[in-house]
Design a protein around this motif. Structure first.
Motif, PDB file in Angstrom:
ATOM      1  N   GLU A  47       0.834  -1.206   0.000  1.00  0.00           N
ATOM      2  CA  GLU A  47       0.000   0.000   0.000  1.00  0.00           C
ATOM      3  C   GLU A  47       0.871   1.261   0.000  1.00  0.00           C
ATOM      4  O   GLU A  47       0.572   2.238  -0.697  1.00  0.00           O
ATOM      5  N   LYS A  48       1.963   1.232   0.769  1.00  0.00           N
ATOM      6  CA  LYS A  48       2.868   2.381   0.830  1.00  0.00           C
ATOM      7  C   LYS A  48       3.506   2.649  -0.539  1.00  0.00           C
ATOM      8  O   LYS A  48       3.774   3.797  -0.905  1.00  0.00           O
ATOM      9  N   MET A  49       3.697   1.588  -1.318  1.00  0.00           N
ATOM     10  CA  MET A  49       4.370   1.722  -2.611  1.00  0.00           C
ATOM     11  C   MET A  49       3.397   1.970  -3.766  1.00  0.00           C
ATOM     12  O   MET A  49       3.820   2.059  -4.917  1.00  0.00           O
ATOM     13  N   THR A  50       2.128   2.094  -3.468  1.00  0.00           N
ATOM     14  CA  THR A  50       1.123   2.305  -4.517  1.00  0.00           C
ATOM     15  C   THR A  50       1.498   3.493  -5.407  1.00  0.00           C
ATOM     16  O   THR A  50       1.820   4.575  -4.918  1.00  0.00           O
ATOM     17  N   GLY A  51       1.485   3.269  -6.705  1.00  0.00           N
ATOM     18  CA  GLY A  51       1.791   4.328  -7.662  1.00  0.00           C
ATOM     19  C   GLY A  51       3.244   4.396  -8.065  1.00  0.00           C
ATOM     20  O   GLY A  51       3.602   5.097  -9.019  1.00  0.00           O
ATOM     21  N   ALA A  52       4.109   3.648  -7.359  1.00  0.00           N
ATOM     22  CA  ALA A  52       5.535   3.665  -7.699  1.00  0.00           C
ATOM     23  C   ALA A  52       5.779   2.803  -8.937  1.00  0.00           C
ATOM     24  O   ALA A  52       5.337   1.657  -8.995  1.00  0.00           O
ATOM     25  N   ASP A  53       6.473   3.371  -9.922  1.00  0.00           N
ATOM     26  CA  ASP A  53       6.831   2.570 -11.091  1.00  0.00           C
ATOM     27  C   ASP A  53       8.282   2.099 -11.034  1.00  0.00           C
ATOM     28  O   ASP A  53       8.688   1.221 -11.790  1.00  0.00           O
ATOM     29  N   ILE A  54       9.062   2.678 -10.098  1.00  0.00           N
ATOM     30  CA  ILE A  54      10.447   2.269  -9.899  1.00  0.00           C
ATOM     31  C   ILE A  54      10.640   1.931  -8.420  1.00  0.00           C
ATOM     32  O   ILE A  54      10.260   2.715  -7.544  1.00  0.00           O
ATOM     33  N   ILE A  55      11.246   0.777  -8.140  1.00  0.00           N
ATOM     34  CA  ILE A  55      11.599   0.395  -6.777  1.00  0.00           C
ATOM     35  C   ILE A  55      13.111   0.313  -6.697  1.00  0.00           C
ATOM     36  O   ILE A  55      13.752  -0.353  -7.516  1.00  0.00           O
ATOM     37  N   VAL A  56      13.696   1.010  -5.714  1.00  0.00           N
ATOM     38  CA  VAL A  56      15.137   0.964  -5.490  1.00  0.00           C
ATOM     39  C   VAL A  56      15.389   0.367  -4.107  1.00  0.00           C
ATOM     40  O   VAL A  56      14.857   0.860  -3.109  1.00  0.00           O
ATOM     41  N   ASN A  57      16.185  -0.682  -4.072  1.00  0.00           N
ATOM     42  CA  ASN A  57      16.423  -1.409  -2.828  1.00  0.00           C
ATOM     43  C   ASN A  57      17.874  -1.257  -2.401  1.00  0.00           C
ATOM     44  O   ASN A  57      18.781  -1.862  -2.980  1.00  0.00           O
ATOM     45  N   LEU A  58      18.104  -0.443  -1.359  1.00  0.00           N
ATOM     46  CA  LEU A  58      19.450  -0.168  -0.870  1.00  0.00           C
ATOM     47  C   LEU A  58      19.656  -0.636   0.563  1.00  0.00           C
ATOM     48  O   LEU A  58      20.723  -0.409   1.135  1.00  0.00           O
ATOM     49  N   ALA A  59      18.665  -1.276   1.158  1.00  0.00           N
ATOM     50  CA  ALA A  59      18.724  -1.597   2.583  1.00  0.00           C
ATOM     51  C   ALA A  59      19.834  -2.597   2.887  1.00  0.00           C
ATOM     52  O   ALA A  59      20.129  -3.490   2.090  1.00  0.00           O
ATOM     53  N   GLY A  60      20.441  -2.437   4.054  1.00  0.00           N
ATOM     54  CA  GLY A  60      21.462  -3.376   4.501  1.00  0.00           C
ATOM     55  C   GLY A  60      22.277  -2.794   5.638  1.00  0.00           C
ATOM     56  O   GLY A  60      22.724  -1.651   5.568  1.00  0.00           O
ATOM     57  N   ALA A  61      22.485  -3.573   6.703  1.00  0.00           N
ATOM     58  CA  ALA A  61      23.284  -3.110   7.849  1.00  0.00           C
ATOM     59  C   ALA A  61      24.742  -2.927   7.421  1.00  0.00           C
ATOM     60  O   ALA A  61      25.218  -3.593   6.502  1.00  0.00           O
ATOM     61  N   SER A  91       4.691  -7.956  -5.935  1.00  0.00           N
ATOM     62  CA  SER A  91       3.790  -8.933  -6.567  1.00  0.00           C
ATOM     63  C   SER A  91       2.319  -8.636  -6.275  1.00  0.00           C
ATOM     64  O   SER A  91       1.438  -9.050  -7.023  1.00  0.00           O
ATOM     65  N   GLN A  92       2.072  -7.897  -5.170  1.00  0.00           N
ATOM     66  CA  GLN A  92       0.692  -7.578  -4.779  1.00  0.00           C
ATOM     67  C   GLN A  92       0.176  -6.294  -5.424  1.00  0.00           C
ATOM     68  O   GLN A  92      -1.013  -6.003  -5.364  1.00  0.00           O
ATOM     69  N   MET A  93       1.085  -5.527  -6.028  1.00  0.00           N
ATOM     70  CA  MET A  93       0.707  -4.215  -6.556  1.00  0.00           C
ATOM     71  C   MET A  93      -0.021  -4.339  -7.899  1.00  0.00           C
ATOM     72  O   MET A  93       0.246  -5.232  -8.683  1.00  0.00           O
ATOM     73  N   ASP A  94      -0.943  -3.424  -8.124  1.00  0.00           N
ATOM     74  CA  ASP A  94      -1.669  -3.382  -9.394  1.00  0.00           C
ATOM     75  C   ASP A  94      -1.932  -1.914  -9.744  1.00  0.00           C
ATOM     76  O   ASP A  94      -2.752  -1.265  -9.104  1.00  0.00           O
ATOM     77  N   PRO A  95      -1.230  -1.357 -10.742  1.00  0.00           N
ATOM     78  CA  PRO A  95      -0.247  -2.051 -11.586  1.00  0.00           C
ATOM     79  C   PRO A  95       1.058  -2.288 -10.845  1.00  0.00           C
ATOM     80  O   PRO A  95       1.368  -1.611  -9.874  1.00  0.00           O
ATOM     81  N   LYS A  96       1.809  -3.261 -11.351  1.00  0.00           N
ATOM     82  CA  LYS A  96       3.096  -3.575 -10.755  1.00  0.00           C
ATOM     83  C   LYS A  96       4.153  -2.574 -11.218  1.00  0.00           C
ATOM     84  O   LYS A  96       4.009  -1.957 -12.268  1.00  0.00           O
ATOM     85  N   PRO A  97       5.224  -2.416 -10.439  1.00  0.00           N
ATOM     86  CA  PRO A  97       6.314  -1.535 -10.876  1.00  0.00           C
ATOM     87  C   PRO A  97       6.919  -2.025 -12.186  1.00  0.00           C
ATOM     88  O   PRO A  97       6.885  -3.218 -12.495  1.00  0.00           O
ATOM     89  N   LYS A  98       7.470  -1.082 -12.925  1.00  0.00           N
ATOM     90  CA  LYS A  98       8.115  -1.453 -14.191  1.00  0.00           C
ATOM     91  C   LYS A  98       9.541  -1.936 -13.971  1.00  0.00           C
ATOM     92  O   LYS A  98      10.074  -2.689 -14.786  1.00  0.00           O
ATOM     93  N   LEU A  99      10.168  -1.482 -12.868  1.00  0.00           N
ATOM     94  CA  LEU A  99      11.591  -1.756 -12.662  1.00  0.00           C
ATOM     95  C   LEU A  99      11.921  -1.881 -11.185  1.00  0.00           C
ATOM     96  O   LEU A  99      11.468  -1.072 -10.369  1.00  0.00           O
ATOM     97  N   LEU A 100      12.720  -2.891 -10.856  1.00  0.00           N
ATOM     98  CA  LEU A 100      13.339  -3.009  -9.538  1.00  0.00           C
ATOM     99  C   LEU A 100      14.854  -2.923  -9.731  1.00  0.00           C
ATOM    100  O   LEU A 100      15.425  -3.695 -10.504  1.00  0.00           O
ATOM    101  N   ILE A 101      15.478  -1.966  -9.044  1.00  0.00           N
ATOM    102  CA  ILE A 101      16.943  -1.910  -9.005  1.00  0.00           C
ATOM    103  C   ILE A 101      17.357  -2.294  -7.594  1.00  0.00           C
ATOM    104  O   ILE A 101      17.031  -1.600  -6.630  1.00  0.00           O
ATOM    105  N   SER A 102      18.062  -3.396  -7.484  1.00  0.00           N
ATOM    106  CA  SER A 102      18.484  -3.880  -6.170  1.00  0.00           C
ATOM    107  C   SER A 102      20.009  -3.878  -6.093  1.00  0.00           C
ATOM    108  O   SER A 102      20.709  -3.693  -7.089  1.00  0.00           O
TER     109      SER A 102
END
Length: 288
Positions: A47-61, A91-102
């Motif tokens: 729900e927080k990511m609703t509307g996002a077409d790009i996901i960037v994943n930088l998390a890590g200790a 996977s739950q988003m509709d529409p789904k993001p176009k891109l994940l950069i991890s």
């Protein structure tokens, strides 16, 4: 030509890399939604990511610490579990993001080298297994039709954070020097080239799967030391014994006492243009 505006949801947005990326994206008028720990714990991540077409994943200790059994668990969970939750939310988003950069790291590779994306030896140790599992979780996004890019980071150099922030104090006092004989490889990337790579991956749909995000010209710990001494106009005659690093960091010392020679072959073949190819130019930009 119309300017394409993106909505970016980003984990690790407050860190060194995340801050630089967020600032660059906002300058391009992209909306950036930071994803914090509470978002991952709430069960409402999609729900927080609703509307996002790009996901960037930088998390890590942080990786440069003493690796107790408990901290190894923290390193693992802060990467693998967060990435798993992020992909599940996608996977739950509709529409789904176009891109994940991890994110991943060149710790995937065994010491030595040279290593490219397609010609390498994988490290058979904690870091190697951590990177492999991290990448596997991110690549699951492809199963949901999401274009996926993974950047294996080298050591990131920048003015206001990252590895240099920890190193500069002794060098400014004229007490800098090599770790051991300084022969261990040092594969690096300037933060400006890192940001440019992320922007390119967003705009160029041919970018897919895994890329080494390092300068085309890796150096050694000795090369880094000489570059710092030259830029700061300070002597670099000190030598820090490897055993002293091991006493301080235990198994985690391998980050500093070993290294990999990593070549960004896929970026080079794609025509990507690096601003900083040479370690002396990169260091000069970071410390002056």
């Amino acid at each position: 030509m119309d300017i394409i505006k993106h909505n970016v949801a980003m984990s690790g947005a407050t860190g060194f890399v995340g801050s630089h990326l967020g600032n660059a994206f906002r300058k391009m008028k992209w909306q950036v939604v930071p994803l914090g720990r509470k978002d991952f714990e709430s069960g409402l991540l999609a729900e927080k990511m609703t509307g996002a077409d790009i996901i960037v994943n930088l998390a890590g200790a942080p990786i440069i610490k003493r690796w107790s059994a408990e901290y190894k668990k923290t390193l693992y969970e802060s990467r693998i579990n967060i990435t798993k939750n992020l992909v599940s939310a996608c996977s739950q988003m509709d529409p789904k993001p176009k891109l994940l950069i991890s994110t991943s790291a060149i710790g995937y590779y065994a010491s030595g080298g040279p290593h490219t994306e397609n010609n390498h030896v994988k490290a058979d140790n904690f870091l190697g297994h951590l990177a492999l599992d991290w990448e596997k979780e991110a690549l699951r996004a492809k199963d949901f039709g999401i274009r996926t890019v993974i950047f294996r980071f080298g050591v990131i150099l920048g003015k206001d954070g990252g590895a240099l922030k920890e190193m500069l104090a002794p060098f400014k006092l004229g007490m800098g020097g090599t770790i051991g004989d300084g022969s261990q490889p040092f594969s690096w990337i300037h933060i400006k080239d890192l940001v440019h790579a992320f922007q390119t991956a967003v705009n160029d749909e041919s970018y897919q799967d895994i890329y080494n995000l390092t300068s085309p010209h890796p150096t050694t710990n000795k090369g880094l030391t000489k570059a710092l001494g030259k830029a700061l106009e300070k002597p670099t005659f000190m030598k820090i014994p490897k055993f002293a690093i091991r006493l301080q960091l235990g198994e985690g010392a391998q980050i500093l006492t070993e290294g990999q020679t990593v070549i960004p072959e896929k970026l080079m073949k794609s025509g990507f243009s690096f601003t900083f190819n040479d370690i002396e130019d990169a260091i000069k930009d970071c410390v002056t």
